[in-house]
Design an enzyme around this catalytic site. Structure first.
Site, short mmCIF file in Angstrom:
data_model
loop_
_atom_site.label_atom_id
_atom_site.label_comp_id
_atom_site.label_asym_id
_atom_site.label_seq_id
_atom_site.Cartn_x
_atom_site.Cartn_y
_atom_site.Cartn_z
N ASP A 503 0.86 -1.17 0.00
CA ASP A 503 0.00 0.00 0.00
C ASP A 503 0.91 1.24 0.00
O ASP A 503 2.06 1.16 0.43
CB ASP A 503 -0.88 -0.03 1.25
N ASP A 702 -1.58 -0.81 5.97
CA ASP A 702 -1.82 -0.29 7.32
C ASP A 702 -3.26 0.13 7.56
O ASP A 702 -3.62 0.52 8.68
CB ASP A 702 -0.92 0.91 7.59
N ASP A 706 -7.05 -2.02 3.38
CA ASP A 706 -6.10 -3.08 3.04
C ASP A 706 -6.50 -4.43 3.62
O ASP A 706 -5.90 -5.46 3.26
CB ASP A 706 -4.69 -2.73 3.57
#
Length: 835
Positions: A503, A702, A706
């Site tokens: 990410d 995080d 996600d």
């Protein structure tokens, strides 16, 4: 035609004639009052309510709970042979559409695990049944497919915990008596034997009872596994010892030592306690898999503020919101369901969905997502999607499906358990009949003793300890290095990873905007531009404003009060500072005040190409400058990515941000494979697509967005600086959010798996030698027999060797990847400056 008795109707409420049309008595639920308010006086609700309460013919409206007179109301409906009466046309429409919803009594509180809940085996997802139970293949306790927010602690975990702690002292005492009891002068051998029997019986017969049940189930299902061996081995050791205690005379003198026949109560008790301990550790680890789903379920607000047809507002439980309802979202509240804005304007924090920290402006016609956080404005929305149709519910489903589609690690011992168990039983049977039919007298006594020796020496103490001991030591070692492993599967799989999906926001970058740069037009000074912008943004909670204010404070710039402050939705802000009319915002806002942005256009495009957000500042209709704000890359990111690439990993960046912004960050970090505008389900699909290509995929992220991808990956890696949902969905957590720790975790994974293989090698080598000796293969040549007592001692020594080898992991070099920290320059983000 039957008219239902109102006194028996599940929605009947006592009516107080003194109450007004919009009131309800203490027994009227929030949902009943909400439904009543919803149709309003225009539909005849008030006139129905004015009916004489004493009239025995009054019946209850099944939708809103109001009392109506069947003779006067024009609203009726038939359902399954009964006629129902309503106070308004709208109530009748709702009933006709969903009669079962209003006729079924509603529970007062959510049920933790409602009847009909489907349970599945975490190791064998194909096993599905209604209600709890155990897996017919492996004997493991089944888990609900979808955890409930109100779900209590795992009942099996509670049961095993109670059994373990109540009987552990008994196992310890039995073990000490067996090892050192002969040193107690006042304790004769006969008394000691009976004492061991009394102490071990509760351990084996009560604490070990679930193991015997699983053993029997495995035999009944023709699916021998480790429970088969544990059950039969413990039963053999305990049963043999009971016979030796109660009827020692049937044994030959060669099996007597120190005046008694050898007994193995300590082996049976210790095996049960060790197995219980392993089950407790495993159940606690498994219970954490539902934490991600519970955290997601907890994101949604519990109530919504509904606006009825008269414009009155009231709070109702979220489950009572229907499609089409108008809802008020006040400043600082979470959006209750997915919907469309009807009135108002505000900024919503949608980082839950996109991962991006900058709030999104919402005005009439804009779409809002449930569980996102409203800013300082007030909105009226129309509910469009509720329940399982909301985006949040879809994320929950994605996480649950991903977790269930990936069975936990099948231990190496389990892979050969089927044939191993069959081989041990075959050897035990051959030993029994071989000695009984062809051995010396007393042949059948020898047959029993040698068969029991085979079962005891093959009892899977070492096999059971082989992997858990390595895992326990390795997880402790990893925790010291800032890496938290959730389960054994992650340790086994991490060493095989060849692709890392990362990410952007919060993983590669800091996760919040910071001042990047400022540009000044001719005739203005840099500190002046920054001070005016900061003065104008005072009091704003917008992340971009916070970045500007933080830079102004760092430079110790004096800020002035802004008069006539106004926010222009989707464009920027305006106000008067130090006698100047200031406007801060996008190019469209500049055009509206006649400010020409051409002098700074090239420099602005350069900054945007680097992923920055740029705001123009105009003073008195003239361009004064521009301020760039960006999410800075973490200082540790570039060194970490370089090391990961050097280790052979392919890096893919997936971001909810715009493709251009994502590519700008990708260029800075040398990432070629960049995916922008990625939604949560897209990330999960990307991971699945890579896995379908044969890749071993790890996902590092995080945020809540996600979570599905973290759960779908072979190994999910969460930043410890991120959300609880991400950490619950992932199998590995990097405590400080430093990607360099992935290499360290990978090295620990390799060392641990190697150690597990060594342990299993010890255990199987021990069995390969011990079982034939226990069966008596050395007797014809050397006259050597392995008594059950020696078999138990050999079993204990094999366990000691496994434990000792596992403890070597604790001595792994603490600096597995210590050189990472200083191998590359740390700085990757451009410094803040003014031009």
């Amino acid at each position: 035609m039957n008219t239902p008795d109102p006194s028996k109707h599940p929605h009947h409420h006592h009516h107080d004639p003194k109450q007004g049309c919009c009131s309800s008595d203490a027994k009227t639920s929030a949902s009943t009052q909400a439904a009543h308010d919803d149709h309003g006086a225009a539909h005849g609700c008030c006139s129905a309510k004015k009916a004489d309460a004493a009239n025995a013919n009054l019946v209850t409206d099944p939708v809103c709970g109001m009392q109506v007179d069947p003779a006067t109301t024009p609203h009726h409906a038939d359902h399954e042979g009964s006629e129902y009466h309503f106070c308004s046309a709208r109530c009748r429409e709702k009933f006709v559409a969903e009669p079962g919803r209003y006729l079924a009594p509603k529970p007062a509180a959510p049920v933790a695990m409602p009847k009909g809940t489907t349970y599945t085996c975490p190791m064998h997802p194909q096993i599905r049944q209604e209600g709890p139970g155990t897996c017919p293949i492996c004997g493991m306790a089944l888990e609900p497919e979808m955890p409930s927010l109100e779900e209590e602690e795992n009942p099996e975990l509670k049961d095993f915990t109670r059994r373990f702690w109540w009987t552990l002292p008994l196992s310890v005492v039995v073990f000490l008596l067996a090892m050192f009891g002969n040193r107690i002068a006042s304790l004769d051998m006969g008394t000691r034997t009976w004492l061991e029997l009394a102490l071990s019986a509760p351990v084996v017969l009560w604490a070990g009872w679930p193991f015997f049940e699983r053993c029997v189930q495995s035999i009944r299902n023709r699916s021998p596994n480790m429970w088969t061996l544990i059950g039969v081995g413990v039963a053999a050791a305990f049963g043999y010892s009971v016979v030796a205690t109660v009827a020692p005379g049937i044994f030959p003198d060669s099996f007597r030592e120190h005046g008694r026949v050898g007994v193995y109560f300590e082996a049976a008790a210790v095996i049960v306690s060790l197995t219980l301990l392993g089950q407790l550790l495993e159940l606690r680890a498994r219970s954490k898999t539902s934490a991600a789903i519970k955290a997601l379920l907890g994101l949604a607000p519990k109530t919504a503020r509904r606006i009825n047809d008269r414009g009155d507002e009231e709070d109702v439980p979220l489950e009572h919101v229907h499609v089409g309802d108008r809802l008020r979202v006040r400043p600082g509240e979470k959006v209750p369901v997915d919907g469309i804005v009807l009135e108002g304007r505000s900024s919503l924090d949608e980082s839950m969905l996109t991962g991006e920290p900058i709030p999104v402006e919402k005005t009439a016609g804009g779409q809002v997502i449930g569980a996102t956080l409203n800013g300082t404005g007030s909105l009226v929305i129309r509910a469009e999607k509720i329940g399982s149709e909301t985006v949040l519910a879809q994320i929950v489903q994605l996480v649950a499906q991903a977790q269930r589609s990936r069975a936990p690690m099948q231990r190496m011992a389990d892979r050969v358990a089927f044939w191993f168990v069959l081989a041990v039983f075959a050897v035990a049977l051959l030993t029994f009949f071989g000695w009984g039919l062809f051995g010396p007298e007393p042949s059948w006594t020898y047959a029993v003793l040698n068969a029991v020796s085979v079962l005891i020496i093959a009892c899977p103490c070492a096999l059971g300890l082989a992997t858990p001991m390595s895992i326990m030591v390795a997880t402790g070692r990893a925790a010291h290095a800032g890496v938290l492993f959730r389960d054994a599967e992650a340790i086994e799989n991490l060493r095989r990873i060849d692709t890392l999906v990362v990410d952007k926001t919060g993983t590669l970058t800091e996760g919040k905007p910071a001042f990047r740069d400022c540009l000044v037009a001719q005739g203005f000074e840099n500190d002046q531009v920054l001070r005016w912008a900061a003065s104008l943004e005072q009091g704003s909670e917008h992340p971009l404003a916070e970045a500007i204010l933080a830079e102004a404070r760092q430079r110790n710039l004096p800020l002035e009060k802004a008069d006539g402050f106004d926010s222009v939705t989707g464009q920027g802000v305006r106000g008067r500072v130090e006698g100047h009319d200031l406007v801060l915002g996008n190019q469209a806002l500049m055009s509206s005040v006649g400010a020409d942005v051409a002098p700074l256009a090239d420099a602005v495009e350069r900054l945007r190409g680097q992923g920055a957000s740029v705001m123009f500042l105009a003073a008195d209709g003239r361009l004064a400058g521009a301020i760039a704000v960006a999410d800075p890359v973490k200082p540790t990111t570039l060194p970490a990515l370089n090391e990961l690439r050097a280790a052979g990993l392919h890096i893919v960046m997936a971001s909810g941000d715009a493709q251009a912004t994502a590519e700008a960050v990708g260029r800075t970090l040398g990432i070629d494979d960049v995916r922008g505008n990625v939604k949560p389900q897209d990330k999960a699909e990307l991971v699945q697509a890579l896995k379908a290509q044969g890749k071993r995929v790890a996902m590092a992220g995080d945020g809540i967005n996600d979570a599905p991808a973290l759960a779908a990956a072979d190994v999910g890696i969460a930043m410890g600086t991120g959300t609880d949902v991400a950490m619950s969905s992932a199998q590995v957590t990097l405590v400080k959010g430093d990607l360099r720790r992935i290499l360290q975790a990978r090295a620990i994974s390799e060392e641990t798996v190697a150690n597990m293989k060594q342990n299993l090698g010890f255990a199987f080598l021990y069995n390969a030698i011990g079982v034939p000796v226990a069966a008596g293969v050395l007797y014809p040549v050397f006259g050597l027999l392995l008594s059950p007592m020696i078999a138990a001692l050999a079993m204990s020594l094999s366990s000691v060797s496994v434990v000792a080898n596992a403890l070597r992991l604790a001595k792994m070099r603490a600096d597995v990847s210590a050189s990472i920290s200083h191998r590359h320059a740390a700085s990757t983000s451009g410094g803040a400056s003014c031009h």
